[in-house]
Design an enzyme around this catalytic site. Structure first.
Site, PDB file in Angstrom:
ATOM      1  N   LYS A 179       0.508  -1.062  -0.056  1.00  0.00           N
ATOM      2  CA  LYS A 179       0.407  -0.239  -0.112  1.00  0.00           C
ATOM      3  C   LYS A 179       0.796   1.509  -0.251  1.00  0.00           C
ATOM      4  CE  LYS A 179      -3.052  -3.047   0.153  1.00  0.00           C
ATOM      5  NZ  LYS A 179      -3.719  -3.514  -0.957  1.00  0.00           N
ATOM      6  N   ARG A 216      -8.034  -8.017  -8.827  1.00  0.00           N
ATOM      7  CA  ARG A 216      -8.724  -9.216  -8.951  1.00  0.00           C
ATOM      8  C   ARG A 216     -10.758  -9.183  -9.736  1.00  0.00           C
ATOM      9  NH1 ARG A 216      -9.362  -8.685  -3.403  1.00  0.00           N
ATOM     10  NH2 ARG A 216     -11.909  -7.389  -3.218  1.00  0.00           N
TER      11      ARG A 216
END
Ligand code: MV4
Length: 502
Positions: A116, A292
């Site tokens: 992140k 995804r």
């Protein structure tokens, strides 16, 4: 095109991928644990291979078992679904190392977006707005204090390796900073093996709005507009919709453009999602990228008419996107309710068990993506989501009316509990109906005791009967007080599904 695809997953998403394979004339290979011997995805696939004991760590999360199954069945590609190995760069590399195509983004894109802090740096450099905060990883409490006093409290301490609600602490006052930093660092160290953390200004009452993107290997990247995902509890999404009732056309265009920029910055290929937090002033900030296919992809499919899972397979096989940005438009409105095997009124605890009977809703504008059938066992070993109920309408009101109608048709009986009643409650809430909600909605509004009363068939019947009688006699004298049966004999009888639900 591929000849045979192995699906490294279970439940409704495995079934969803099998359906896409079948429409494309591709053979499907299911893998299954001992608990899933009789599962729906095993029944639906062309081939099925056992990969180990019930715990996912011994089956669905064993790279060798999955690669062995692929080699034994001659699969030329693997679809990871969501969860499990879907965002695991090591798995994607192992698949490619075995000469099999990974249906997903390049491992490098998974990796860079998975960190992140690196993602924040990369996005800042690419001109994507991020929440004000520390530019990189912070080294200890003093560094944290310096950044926090510059940006001002409240702040969020976040783990670099976190995401989706893991490794996260809200700090409202300076005196709580040191302990929050220690907690996040040590939790992140033990859960992810990486104790690095960073700090962001905390947005109050944010909305979670995400943009679906898609990229091919030829260098084309487009977005398929937004999904509104603010109705969630404890970082578990409950209801999603597209479009978002909150954003303006200008904000939609800006978010779409930024999302494409974010995807291009990591040379993305395939389906991906850029998550944003939006504040009340309609500022929006990059939060993270999900590399995804997502649970809530059907709402995008319903409003854009694009089959995202088929497109994932085609793009992985080298096909160029069959459309340009200007060919895409949002048509109507779609809402998705995630049906969980849980006891919502008792603290949302998972409540798995055998399904005895089940009636799926159908009719106009209704789609059910389920991973179960009547007689199936919902296992304690896996995620308790058993189905997704999606409705489409020409506008938001019609999509919601259809959702309420579909929820009224949906029955599940057996040893398990479901959150169907919880969805019936949400979809009758004034703030939900008005589109006036943020990520605190459920925590703020849901009181199991009161919610049960509003869904009580006797009370609903009383309200309906009172309205009916009032309409009949025209003078509006026969109205019943809430919770009270009408005095006159009701023309409404509690028959059929209202009783079957109990
Ligand atoms: C935030 C935030 C407020 N300000 N970051 C929660 C999940 C993780 N991916 C990020 N999360 C949040 N980050 C800043 N700077 C509020 C949340 C948050 C949240 C975000 C999306 C959906 C639901 C949420 C529920 C609580 C907190």
């Amino acid at each position: 095109m591929f000849k045979r695809i192995l699906i490294a997953n279970r439940g409704e998403i495995a079934v969803r991928v099998i359906r896409a394979c079948r429409e494309l004339g591709i053979e499907s290979v299911a893998v299954f644990s001992e608990a899933d011997r009789a599962a729906l995805h095993v029944r639906e696939a062309d081939y099925a291979v056992p990969i180990g004991p019930a715990p996912a760590a011994q089956s669905y999360l064993k790279i060798d078992h999955i690669l062995d199954a692929a080699k034994r069945t001659g699969a030329d590609a693997i679809h990871p679904g969501y969860g499990f190995f879907s965002e695991n760069a090591g798995f994607a590399r192992a698949v490619e190392g075995a000469g099999i195509v990974f249906i997903g983004p390049p491992p490098s894109a998974i990796e860079r977006m998975g960190d992140k802090v690196e993602a924040r740096k990369l996005m800042t450099a690419a001109g994507v707005p991020v929440v004000p905060g520390s530019p990189g990883t912070l080294d200890g409490e003093d560094a944290a204090r310096a950044v926090a006093s510059r940006i001002g409290f409240p702040i969020m301490v976040k783990a670099a390796a976190g995401g989706g609600g893991k490794g996260l602490r809200l700090v409202e006052h300076e005196q709580d900073l040191a302990s929050a930093v220690r907690t996040v660092a040590s939790e992140a160290k033990s859960s992810f093996g990486d104790g690095r953390f960073y700090i962001e200004k905390c947005l109050s009452r944010p909305r979670h709005i995400e943009v679906q993107i898609f990229a091919d290997r030829q260098g084309n990247t487009v977005h398929l507009f937004e999904r509104e995902c603010s109705i969630q509890r404890r970082h578990q999404k409950v209801v999603e919709e597209s479009p978002s009732p909150f954003i303006t056309p200008a904000m939609r265009a800006a978010m779409g453009e930024v999302a494409v920029k974010a995807a291009r910055a990591v040379n993305y290929v395939g389906a991906g999602t850029i998550e944003f937090l939006a504040d009340a002033e309609r500022n929006f900030y990059f939060l993270e990228m999900n590399t995804r296919i997502q649970v809530e992809h059907p709402v995008t499919e319903m409003v854009t008419g694009v089959d995202l899972v088929k497109l994932q397979i085609q793009v992985a096989a080298g096909t160029a996107l069959p459309f340009k940005q200007q060919d895409l438009a949002q048509n109507g409105w779609a809402v998705e309710c995630r049906i969980y095997a849980e006891d919502s009124a008792a603290g949302f605890v998972p409540a798995p068990g055998r399904i005895e009977t089940m009636t799926f809703p159908n009719g106009p504008g209704v789609r059910v993506d389920a991973g179960v059938y009547a007689g199936a066992e919902v296992s304690v070993f896996y995620d308790p989501m058993i189905a997704k109920l999606v409705t489409w309408g020409r506008d938001r009101a019609e999509a919601i009316a259809r959702m309420r109608r579909a929820l009224s048709e949906f029955t599940i009986t057996g040893e398990l509990s479901t959150n169907l009643d919880f969805h019936r409650w949400i979809t009758t809430q004034p703030r939900f109906l008005a589109g006036d909600f943020d990520t605190n909605f459920i925590a703020q509004e849901y009181r199991p005791e009161t919610a049960a009363k509003t869904q009580d068939p006797a009370r609903l019947a009383a309200i309906l009967a009172a309205a009916f009688v009032a309409q009949q006699d025209g003078n509006h004298t026969a109205t019943a007080a809430p919770g009270q049966r009408p005095a006159a004999a009701s023309p409404w009888k509690l028959i059929g599904r209202s009783n079957l639900l109990r």
